[in-house]
Design a protein around this motif. Sequence first.
Motif, mmCIF file in Angstrom:
data_model
loop_
_atom_site.group_PDB
_atom_site.id
_atom_site.type_symbol
_atom_site.label_atom_id
_atom_site.label_comp_id
_atom_site.label_asym_id
_atom_site.label_seq_id
_atom_site.Cartn_x
_atom_site.Cartn_y
_atom_site.Cartn_z
ATOM 1 N N ASP A 121 28.858 50.428 65.232
ATOM 2 C CA ASP A 121 29.619 50.012 64.049
ATOM 3 C C ASP A 121 29.140 48.632 63.617
ATOM 4 O O ASP A 121 28.983 47.745 64.465
ATOM 5 C CB ASP A 121 31.121 49.962 64.347
ATOM 6 C CG ASP A 121 31.939 49.627 63.110
ATOM 7 O OD1 ASP A 121 31.875 50.399 62.140
ATOM 8 O OD2 ASP A 121 32.620 48.588 63.115
ATOM 9 N N GLY A 122 28.895 48.473 62.313
ATOM 10 C CA GLY A 122 28.434 47.190 61.793
ATOM 11 C C GLY A 122 27.008 47.242 61.294
ATOM 12 O O GLY A 122 26.335 46.211 61.195
ATOM 13 N N GLN A 123 26.537 48.442 60.935
ATOM 14 C CA GLN A 123 25.160 48.588 60.457
ATOM 15 C C GLN A 123 24.885 47.697 59.253
ATOM 16 O O GLN A 123 23.892 46.960 59.216
ATOM 17 C CB GLN A 123 24.893 50.053 60.074
ATOM 18 C CG GLN A 123 23.550 50.257 59.423
ATOM 19 C CD GLN A 123 23.397 51.612 58.743
ATOM 20 O OE1 GLN A 123 22.371 51.883 58.141
ATOM 21 N NE2 GLN A 123 24.401 52.465 58.797
ATOM 22 N N GLN A 124 25.768 47.759 58.237
ATOM 23 C CA GLN A 124 25.539 46.992 57.003
ATOM 24 C C GLN A 124 25.564 45.490 57.289
ATOM 25 O O GLN A 124 24.750 44.725 56.766
ATOM 26 C CB GLN A 124 26.592 47.343 55.945
ATOM 27 C CG GLN A 124 26.953 48.815 55.836
ATOM 28 C CD GLN A 124 25.811 49.706 55.403
ATOM 29 O OE1 GLN A 124 24.834 49.239 54.812
ATOM 30 N NE2 GLN A 124 25.888 50.986 55.695
ATOM 31 N N ARG A 125 26.491 45.070 58.148
ATOM 32 C CA ARG A 125 26.576 43.653 58.508
ATOM 33 C C ARG A 125 25.328 43.189 59.250
ATOM 34 O O ARG A 125 24.802 42.096 59.016
ATOM 35 C CB ARG A 125 27.823 43.405 59.365
ATOM 36 C CG ARG A 125 29.125 43.349 58.577
ATOM 37 C CD ARG A 125 30.332 43.349 59.487
ATOM 38 N NE ARG A 125 30.651 44.703 59.937
ATOM 39 C CZ ARG A 125 31.220 44.978 61.100
ATOM 40 N NH1 ARG A 125 31.516 44.012 61.945
ATOM 41 N NH2 ARG A 125 31.512 46.211 61.429
#
Length: 367
Positions: A122-126
């Motif tokens: 979780d947090g690919q875009q970040r």
Amino acid sequence: MTRGEQVIVRALRTRQATSIDVYEFFIRGAQVAQIADISRLRRGDGELEGFQRREIKSHVAEIAEFLAQGPVLFPNAIILALSPEVRFEQSRGPKIGDDAVIAGKLSLPLRPEGQRAAWIVDGQQRSLALAKAKDCDLLVPVVAFVSADVAVQREQFILVNKARPLPPRLIDELLPEMTLALPRDLKARQVPSALCSALHDDPKSPFHGLIKRGSEPGAPTAVVTDRVLIDTLVGNLRAGGALGAYRAGDGLEPLHEALCTYWQAVREAFPDAWGRPAGDSRLMHSAGIRAMGALMDPVWTRADATADPASHVRESLARLAPYCRWTEGVWGDLGWGWNDLQATSRHIKGLTEYLLQLDRSLARPSR
């Protein structure tokens, strides 16, 4: 710390699900993409591989733009899955606090893409935004669990992302209270949200007590959804809109005054339709609010250039009133019954264009 072919971080370790090690640590934002791969969802030889969707470039760009503002608060943890080959070395000395949590150093291998010992759950875009941000030395929190099993990674990916996001109306209501730097998409709604609050709270406002807000569920007189009004105000504030010349240094008062003047004239032009539930009056329906909000752009632009803007607005709406069918009848060339109007793009666009065309026609001086 980067040492040779690995990144070493101070970490806390505990254990969940009986035997799975879970770590918490901080790492430089740009290093996340160096230690972790993104396991893309795809099919190879007929079998499903990975689990991550493609990056959303616009979202990544917005986050990167937010990070570029300077020192920012960015406490959202990134979740990683770690290969069992990572190494944890317990710190020496007496244990502090719960024995189930152990402090130490975690060694994370640095390897080429596709061969890394960690995967982003979780947090690919970040993570992508942190990698692209210039001169970003921000320390970001990471929660990581040890499992090379893609089935476990997919399970956690689904569990993390199935949670419902914050309702947009709740975010809109909170925005006027925010003083910290905001991402571009939220910043664009901050002033409209503040104006919506002012229209709701001001006893002299034509919308006083009529706006449905998440903080006041079940208010008996509320008939207009805040989200609809805010969306309308976003349009008014765009370049070329009625309020498009607004500058932050001017404060909200001039905008609030212009909105009250215009919508007070709307209330006076349609007294039998104003303040009634949308089921009884399509003026208070989202289609009516959006269409009349769009009409404000040309009407107020003309009025603002006159000595008496309020009189000009009243006169413009008085000319239009005989053609409107908010509570009964059929909308002229549109052929729609008053209660046929729905919150669809077709109806909102059709009604808006009809009113704008009427206004242009009626505003022309007679020869």
